[in-house]
Scaffold this motif. Structure first.
Motif, PDB file in Angstrom:
ATOM      1  N   ILE A   1      93.852 -56.061  73.529  1.00 12.12           N
ATOM      2  CA  ILE A   1      93.767 -56.886  72.318  1.00 12.12           C
ATOM      3  C   ILE A   1      92.304 -57.197  72.010  1.00 12.12           C
ATOM      4  O   ILE A   1      91.530 -57.617  72.876  1.00 12.12           O
ATOM      5  CB  ILE A   1      94.588 -58.177  72.493  1.00 12.12           C
ATOM      6  CG1 ILE A   1      96.075 -57.841  72.576  1.00 12.12           C
ATOM      7  CG2 ILE A   1      94.325 -59.155  71.349  1.00 12.12           C
ATOM      8  CD1 ILE A   1      96.964 -59.002  72.953  1.00 12.12           C
ATOM      9  N   GLY A   2      91.914 -56.957  70.774  1.00 12.72           N
ATOM     10  CA  GLY A   2      90.530 -57.149  70.351  1.00 12.72           C
ATOM     11  C   GLY A   2      89.656 -55.924  70.498  1.00 12.72           C
ATOM     12  O   GLY A   2      88.531 -55.911  70.003  1.00 12.72           O
TER      13      GLY A   2
ATOM     14  N   PRO B   1     103.820 -42.229  62.105  1.00 12.12           N
ATOM     15  CA  PRO B   1     102.528 -42.863  62.423  1.00 12.12           C
ATOM     16  C   PRO B   1     102.574 -44.366  62.189  1.00 12.12           C
ATOM     17  O   PRO B   1     103.191 -44.842  61.237  1.00 12.12           O
ATOM     18  CB  PRO B   1     101.553 -42.175  61.458  1.00 12.12           C
ATOM     19  CG  PRO B   1     102.398 -41.675  60.336  1.00 12.12           C
ATOM     20  CD  PRO B   1     103.728 -41.332  60.929  1.00 12.12           C
ATOM     21  N   ILE B   2     101.895 -45.119  63.066  1.00 15.80           N
ATOM     22  CA  ILE B   2     101.837 -46.571  62.906  1.00 15.80           C
ATOM     23  C   ILE B   2     100.408 -47.088  62.773  1.00 15.80           C
ATOM     24  O   ILE B   2     100.148 -47.982  61.983  1.00 15.80           O
ATOM     25  CB  ILE B   2     102.549 -47.300  64.061  1.00 15.80           C
ATOM     26  CG1 ILE B   2     102.023 -46.828  65.418  1.00 15.80           C
ATOM     27  CG2 ILE B   2     104.061 -47.122  63.976  1.00 15.80           C
ATOM     28  CD1 ILE B   2     102.535 -47.653  66.590  1.00 15.80           C
TER      29      ILE B   2
ATOM     30  N   ALA C   1      96.406 -59.220  65.968  1.00 14.79           N
ATOM     31  CA  ALA C   1      97.784 -59.674  66.150  1.00 14.79           C
ATOM     32  C   ALA C   1      98.792 -58.701  65.547  1.00 14.79           C
ATOM     33  O   ALA C   1      99.805 -58.362  66.178  1.00 14.79           O
ATOM     34  CB  ALA C   1      97.944 -61.066  65.528  1.00 14.79           C
ATOM     35  N   ARG C   2      98.541 -58.226  64.335  1.00 14.07           N
ATOM     36  CA  ARG C   2      99.495 -57.333  63.682  1.00 14.07           C
ATOM     37  C   ARG C   2      99.572 -55.983  64.386  1.00 14.07           C
ATOM     38  O   ARG C   2     100.651 -55.416  64.567  1.00 14.07           O
ATOM     39  CB  ARG C   2      99.122 -57.154  62.209  1.00 14.07           C
ATOM     40  CG  ARG C   2      99.242 -58.423  61.378  1.00 14.07           C
ATOM     41  CD  ARG C   2      98.704 -58.245  59.973  1.00 14.07           C
ATOM     42  NE  ARG C   2      97.284 -57.958  59.967  1.00 14.07           N
ATOM     43  CZ  ARG C   2      96.712 -56.952  59.320  1.00 14.07           C
ATOM     44  NH1 ARG C   2      97.456 -56.113  58.614  1.00 14.07           N
ATOM     45  NH2 ARG C   2      95.413 -56.768  59.344  1.00 14.07           N
TER      46      ARG C   2
ATOM     47  N   LEU D   1     102.333 -52.077  68.020  1.00 14.31           N
ATOM     48  CA  LEU D   1     102.233 -51.251  69.216  1.00 14.31           C
ATOM     49  C   LEU D   1     103.315 -51.623  70.226  1.00 14.31           C
ATOM     50  O   LEU D   1     103.960 -50.757  70.825  1.00 14.31           O
ATOM     51  CB  LEU D   1     100.846 -51.405  69.853  1.00 14.31           C
ATOM     52  CG  LEU D   1      99.693 -50.707  69.127  1.00 14.31           C
ATOM     53  CD1 LEU D   1      98.354 -51.188  69.651  1.00 14.31           C
ATOM     54  CD2 LEU D   1      99.808 -49.180  69.265  1.00 14.31           C
ATOM     55  N   ALA D   2     103.515 -52.924  70.422  1.00  7.54           N
ATOM     56  CA  ALA D   2     104.533 -53.361  71.374  1.00  7.54           C
ATOM     57  C   ALA D   2     105.927 -52.970  70.907  1.00  7.54           C
ATOM     58  O   ALA D   2     106.727 -52.435  71.684  1.00  7.54           O
ATOM     59  CB  ALA D   2     104.439 -54.872  71.571  1.00  7.54           C
ATOM     60  N   SER D   3     106.229 -53.215  69.630  1.00  9.73           N
ATOM     61  CA  SER D   3     107.583 -52.948  69.137  1.00  9.73           C
ATOM     62  C   SER D   3     107.893 -51.458  69.100  1.00  9.73           C
ATOM     63  O   SER D   3     109.061 -51.059  69.084  1.00  9.73           O
ATOM     64  CB  SER D   3     107.762 -53.557  67.747  1.00  9.73           C
ATOM     65  OG  SER D   3     106.894 -52.958  66.808  1.00  9.73           O
TER      66      SER D   3
END
Length: 414
Positions: free
Chosen positions: A43-44, A157-158, A167-168, A173-175
């Protein structure tokens, strides 16, 4: 340099702001090294690969509402539908639920839709008891059901390489199943301020001495998760000392950022010293106010940016030119400064010739919803207190000499 510039080749030429940005970007090559981190540690950081979803999103048909799952084929002609409750399905259940023909299942948001059930009636549209419901509006097949893959199909693609994982980005990525991601390694940045007159804020000032505001401004601007920062503090105007610090920084950093010493005065040593240690330099006179002198160069793989010494000039030059070079060096995708339209609260008179980035304060808004801008002092390159008072920068075109009250212009909000 990309065009083989010597330090004095363009000294008598004025570049537009866009030309200066493009010249800087032409030598700001992204770091090549990457590392793979658990998502919570990434993150970041700056994403180093294009990412696609590893699963359908959502992964299964599920209820979009708290309510009752029904089989529309079980419904009669109406107008009132009175059905028994034959079971219960909650989020996390397997979805392998059945119920007698002509009955419904109590269902909750996110719960899987059992086989053969093809609609959900939300609880607000129903009346009834613990074992019976009544409703009057016939549902359509698919009502309040989120279908598997309707957000994204597996393989879609995401995220693109070069985005900062906020955060978004972390959420998608997690979902989509990415527990580890590849990121660019941290950018190694060294900063120092030049000037024998500089003192730290807690020290007593002697004659001709000032507090070093640029150091703390850069510390704040560079406080990013993807930067590994080395702060060398203030360095006196001693050519031998400056030369040693500059060479060491170039040998250990991806990027070196200094303030002061890049103009044409007798104590402006940085262009000459950078050339003496073997660096390729370019001192640019940019048609911008504030921030006319700015220097950049290369020493091996290290990229050097020399900002003006005046704090407002240093801030604006960094925001408009330097930050773009650093972002590209870190692997971030190029993005323009976010601007909006705003309206002048007073007329403007100025000398044409340089694109101006004037500190302004927002004093309300117009009837059309545009910010109403009050111009701060016309002479401001050394007045760091104006930065704290300002809400952003009004962008005044180079050819402009006069703008009337009510004129619409570009505005960069801080």
């Amino acid at each position: 340099m990309a065009d083989g510039c010597a330090c004095d080749r363009h000294v008598n030429m004025y570049l537009t702001v866009s030309e200066a940005v493009q010249r800087g970007l032409s030598v700001a090559h992204p770091v090549a090294e990457t590392e793979t981190l658990p998502l919570q540690q990434a993150i970041g950081r700056v994403l180093a690969e294009d990412c696609s979803s590893r699963v359908d999103m959502p992964a299964f048909d599920n209820s979009a509402m708290d309510g009752y799952a029904i089989r529309t084929r079980d419904l009669g002609d109406g107008p009132v539908f009175d059905l028994p409750i034959g079971g219960r399905v909650a989020a996390g259940d397997s979805g392998a639920h059945t119920a007698p023909v002509g009955s419904v299942l109590r269902i909750f948001t996110g719960a899987p839709i059992p086989p053969e059930f093809d609609a959900v009636v939300m609880q607000e549209d129903c009346e009834g008891s613990a074992d019976h419901i009544r409703f009057t509006r016939r549902p359509e097949p698919g009502q309040h059901i989120r279908r598997a893959g309707e957000d994204l199909k597996a393989g879609a693609p995401i995220l693109r390489r070069g985005c900062e994982i906020g955060a978004r980005e972390a959420a998608v990525l997690a979902s989509s199943g990415h527990g580890h991601v590849s990121v660019y390694r941290k950018l190694k940045v060294t900063i120092f301020s030049t000037g024998s007159e500089l003192r730290q804020p807690d020290e007593a000032l002697g004659p001709g001495q000032i507090y070093n505001s640029n150091r703390y401004m850069l510390l704040a601007l560079l406080d990013r998760p993807w930067i590994k920062l080395t702060d060398r503090g203030p360095i006196a105007d001693d050519p031998a000392l400056l030369k040693n610090v500059l060479r060491e920084a170039c040998e250990t950093s991806d990027m070196i950022i200094t303030t002061g010493g890049v103009s044409v005065g007798d104590e402006d040593h940085m262009p000459r010293l950078f050339s003496e240690i073997g660096g390729e330099t370019d001192v640019m006179k940019v048609a911008m106010k504030p921030g006319k002198p700015v220097m950049f160069g290369r020493y091996g793989d290290a990229l050097y940016i020399g900002l003006p010494g005046n704090p407002v000039s240093a801030f604006v030059t960094w925001r408009v030119i330097g930050s773009k070079m650093m972002n590209r060096r870190a692997g971030l995708r190029d993005t323009p400064l976010v601007s909006e339209q705003a309206v002048l609260a007073e007329p403007l008179h100025r000398r044409a010739g340089r694109q101006e980035f004037r500190p302004v304060r927002i004093e309300g808004s117009t009837s059309g919803g545009f910010p109403l801008l009050r111009l701060l002092a016309a002479s401001y390159s050394g007045r760091v207190a104006l930065l704290a008072q300002a809400d952003g920068l009004a962008i005044i075109p180079a050819e402009t000499e006069y703008l009337p009250e009510g004129h619409v212009l570009e505005f960069h909000r801080f």
